[in-house]
Every structure is written in structure tokens, then in C-alpha cells.
Design an enzyme around this catalytic site. Structure first.
Site, short mmCIF file in Angstrom:
data_model
loop_
_atom_site.label_atom_id
_atom_site.label_comp_id
_atom_site.label_asym_id
_atom_site.label_seq_id
_atom_site.Cartn_x
_atom_site.Cartn_y
_atom_site.Cartn_z
CG ASP A 27 -2.13 0.91 1.03
OD1 ASP A 27 -2.37 1.37 -0.10
OD2 ASP A 27 -2.83 1.18 2.04
CG ASN A 75 -7.69 -2.23 -5.43
OD1 ASN A 75 -6.79 -3.02 -5.17
ND2 ASN A 75 -7.97 -1.19 -4.63
#
Ligand code: IPE
Ligand code: IPE
Ligand code: MG
Length: 243
Positions: A27, A75
Site C-alpha cells: 500500500d 480496486n
């Protein structure tokens, strides 16, 4: 006297107590790029370099299994341009590294529904899985179009289809994407966020969690070593009394 027997105090990796499986939530690519005044996709590109470097170094250190969260089922809610670019980077990475993965004795597997990915990427993934399937060095598990909830529901539906009336844990695990893998001992989520975001929720039930502030594109050899040392300083009890 209270003594933490297993603590790793000298800040060096104890090679007798390596985590077998480390799972990475990669991330912070977007924030890393933004901080440099660049597009988010530049962060994904440099993040792919971190992925390569972490795999190589994990292998050098003797880690047996590494998982990487590359694209979650959530996502898809990002702008199409960014999604397309993530898949393009993944495709190029596999294409350009396939031969060296074969030679380096790396076995590639994936977790997630790859059927929804672009055709070219599916082709590269399937080819790389096939060509590395007999490698018995490090296992690299790429979670792509992966989400724990859909993984668990898929397992349940497969079990129903197979006509199984009652399942135990061992049977249930066979229906997860990670079938033959040991559970992660350590989850590393970069960028300072402290959540699992639907990543290996069944398998991570007893994982140690580590949340370095480093953005993924800056997560390289030294950060990996720090994560392992951090893991070795944890006291894993598995519900037992400290001994
Ligand atoms: C992780 O970085 C990569 C993917 C989720 C594909 P992000 O893109 O989430 O970066 P931030 O969290 O926005 O900085
Ligand atoms: C998790 O990161 C998914 C991946 C690293 C692929 P996100 O950036 O998508 O997670 P949230 O939205 O911050 O929870
Ligand atoms: Mg993020």
C-alpha cells in the site's frame, strides 16, 4: 524472573526462526507518487520494482512463501485508466521476468478470480504458472482480483456443488485459493494504514501484523529485514499461556 526467552534483541535476523510465509499488503503507491509530484501510476510502476526486490531478497534470506496483494476485488472501483495501468504493469512484469523466475526456482501461483482480468494478462499468468509449477524454491502468491469474502463464498459454493454435507477445517481449506500454503505468520502492510482490507481473512487468523509507515515503493531489502526482526520480537502464544 520474567524473561522473554525468544526475543530477538540484537537486531539481526535469527535464521532458525524465520517466518515461513510473509503476506504483503503493498500500500501507498499513490501517496508516494503524489509526494513526488507524479501521477499515481508512477507509484505503481516503482512499486513493481519493490515487488521484484522483495521477492529476491526473501528468497536470499530463506523465506519459503511470500504473498502479495496486488489488486483487490474492491480496486475495480478506481478510475479505469488506473486499473488498466495496474494490469499493464503486472503483465509487463510477468512477461519480462518469466525466464528469470524459471531459472531462479521460483514458483508462481495466484489467488483470486483471474478470469476477469485482461486477456493478455491471463495468458501471461497462466503461462508463468505452468512454466514454474515444478520449481520448488520460494512460492510467490500474487493476490489479484482477490477478496477474502468472495474467496470464502466461492469455497462454500464449490463445497455445495460437490455435494458435501458437512465440512471440517481441513476440507474447507482445500477450497481456498491458498490450498497448499501454510498460513501467513506475518502480514506487512506498508503506508501506515492499519487494516487488512479483505486480505486472507481466514488464513491470517493468527498472523502477526506489522504496519510500517514506509510507502510500498520505498519498501526494499532493509525494510524486509526490519519486518522479520519485528516478527521475531513478537511473542506468539496461539491461545496458550506464555512459556
Ligand atoms: C497500493 O497503493 C496499490 C494498489 C492498491 C493496487 P495505492 O494505490 O492504494 O496507494 P495509496 O494508498 O492511494 O497511496
Ligand atoms: C489494499 O489497498 C489492496 C491492495 C494493496 C491491492 P487499498 O489501498 O485498496 O485499500 P484501502 O482502500 O485503503 O482499504
Ligand atoms: Mg491504498
Amino acid at each position: 524472573m520474567f524473561k522473554k526467552k525468544k526475543e530477538n534483541k540484537n537486531n539481526k535476523i535469527d535464521f532458525d526462526r524465520l517466518p515461513r510465509h510473509i503476506a504483503f499488503i503493498m500500500d501507498g503507491n499513490g501517496r508516494w507518487a503524489k509526494g513526488k509530484g507524479k501521477l499515481r501510476t508512477y507509484g505503481h510502476k516503482i512499486g513493481a520494482d519493490s515487488l521484484r526486490i522483495v521477492i529476491k531478497h526473501a528468497q536470499e534470506l530463506g523465506i519459503k512463501v511470500v504473498s502479495f496483494y496486488a489488486f483487490s476485488t474492491e480496486n475495480w472501483n478506481r478510475p479505469k485508466d488506473e486499473v488498466d495501468e495496474i494490469f499493464r504493469i503486472a503483465c509487463n512484469l510477468i512477461k519480462s521476468k518469466k525466464e528469470s523466475m524459471i531459472k531462479a526456482n521460483i514458483q508462481l501461483i495466484t489467488s483470486g478470480d483471474i478470469s476477469k482480468l485482461p486477456k493478455e494478462l491471463i495468458g501471461e499468468i497462466e503461462d508463468c504458472i505452468e512454466k514454474t509449477k515444478n520449481n520448488d524454491g520460494i512460492v510467490v502468491n500474487i493476490a489479484i482480483n482477490y477478496g477474502s469474502r468472495s474467496e470464502i463464498l466461492r469455497a462454500v459454493n464449490e463445497i455445495i456443488k460437490a455435494g458435501i454435507k458437512e465440512v471440517d477445517e481441513a476440507t474447507f481449506r482445500k477450497y481456498l485459493y491458498t490450498t497448499n500454503l501454510p498460513d501467513p505468520d506475518l502480514v506487512v502492510r506498508t503506508s501506515g494504514e492499519q487494516r487488512l482490507s479483505n486480505f486472507l481473512m481466514f488464513q491470517n487468523a493468527y498472523a502477526e501484523l506489522y504496519f510500517p509507515k514506509t510507502y510500498w515503493p520505498d519498501f526494499r531489502e532493509k525494510e524486509l529485514e526490519k519486518a522479520i526482526i519485528e516478527f521475531q520480537n513478537r511473542d506468539r502464544r496461539f491461545g496458550k499461556i506464555k512459556g
